[in-house]
Design a protein around this motif. Structure first.
Motif, short mmCIF file in Angstrom:
data_model
loop_
_atom_site.label_atom_id
_atom_site.label_comp_id
_atom_site.label_asym_id
_atom_site.label_seq_id
_atom_site.Cartn_x
_atom_site.Cartn_y
_atom_site.Cartn_z
N LYS A 186 47.97 32.29 48.25
CA LYS A 186 48.50 33.54 48.82
C LYS A 186 47.93 34.74 48.06
N GLY A 187 47.48 35.73 48.82
CA GLY A 187 46.91 36.93 48.22
C GLY A 187 45.40 36.90 48.09
N LEU A 188 44.80 35.74 48.28
CA LEU A 188 43.34 35.64 48.25
C LEU A 188 42.83 35.69 49.68
N LYS A 189 41.92 36.64 49.97
CA LYS A 189 41.45 36.85 51.33
C LYS A 189 39.95 36.60 51.44
N GLU A 192 38.33 36.24 40.93
CA GLU A 192 39.76 36.32 41.22
C GLU A 192 40.35 34.95 41.52
N VAL A 193 39.55 34.07 42.15
CA VAL A 193 39.99 32.69 42.38
C VAL A 193 40.19 32.02 41.02
N TYR A 194 39.24 32.21 40.11
CA TYR A 194 39.32 31.61 38.77
C TYR A 194 40.51 32.17 37.99
N GLU A 195 40.82 33.45 38.21
CA GLU A 195 41.99 34.04 37.54
C GLU A 195 43.29 33.41 38.08
N PRO A 226 38.75 22.26 37.79
CA PRO A 226 39.12 21.36 36.71
C PRO A 226 38.09 20.28 36.39
N ASP A 227 37.34 19.88 37.39
CA ASP A 227 36.38 18.79 37.19
C ASP A 227 35.02 19.27 37.67
N PRO A 228 34.13 19.64 36.74
CA PRO A 228 32.81 20.14 37.15
C PRO A 228 32.07 19.16 38.07
#
Length: 162
Positions: A70-73, A81-84, A90-92
């Motif tokens: 929610k809040g990511l567009k 912002e996704v990373y924040e 979690p798994d490269p």
């Protein structure tokens, strides 16, 4: 704002991808004498699944996804912002050149994010939860999608998930 046809395609792709990827999940079996309890629970699970479907569908028009994303567009928020919000993937080994994948764990839904060249979000895919999957994507079949939204223009089958 996305067109209705684009939103329907996006929602269908998200739902079917999550349903197909989760098709291999195992579910506990119920005792034979629990049929009436199962019918009642099954009805509640289907209602929850339809609520999920409509929440995803309604948010798709604005390029958003409910729940933890929610809040990511789409076309507005960045990979940073996704990373924040989620942390780095979690798994490269579970990230390819197209998507950053976040596993569904302990009732938290799984997501995948793809990015434009400018690192803004181009796609958000919702994989649902692995716990009580029938309350989520597990009960949303192509037939349910057709009845609730309209028939799909195309259904893609992923052979590795049956």
């Amino acid at each position: 704002m996305l067109s209705k046809k684009t939103a329907v395609r996006m929602v269908s792709a998200v739902i079917l991808t999550g349903s197909l990827l989760g098709a291999g999940a195992s579910f506990p079996s119920e005792p034979v004498g629990a049929a009436s309890t199962m019918d009642s629970a099954s009805g509640i699970a289907k209602e929850h699944a339809l609520t999920t479907l409509h929440e995803i569908y309604n948010k798709a028009f604005s390029g958003e996804m409910p729940y933890a994303a929610k809040g990511l567009k789409i076309n507005e928020n960045s990979q940073k912002e996704v990373y924040e919000a989620f942390g780095p993937p979690p798994d490269p080994g579970n990230t390819d050149e197209t998507f950053d994948y976040y596993h569904a764990e302990m009732g938290h839904p799984g997501f995948a994010f793809a990015y434009n060249d400018d690192k803004t979000i181009s796609q958000i895919r919702y994989f649902g939860t692995h716990v009580e999957r029938d309350h989520n994507l597990g009960s949303i079949t192509p037939k349910v999608l057709g009845k609730q939204l309209s028939s799909a223009d195309e259904i893609r089958h992923i052979s590795s998930t049956n």
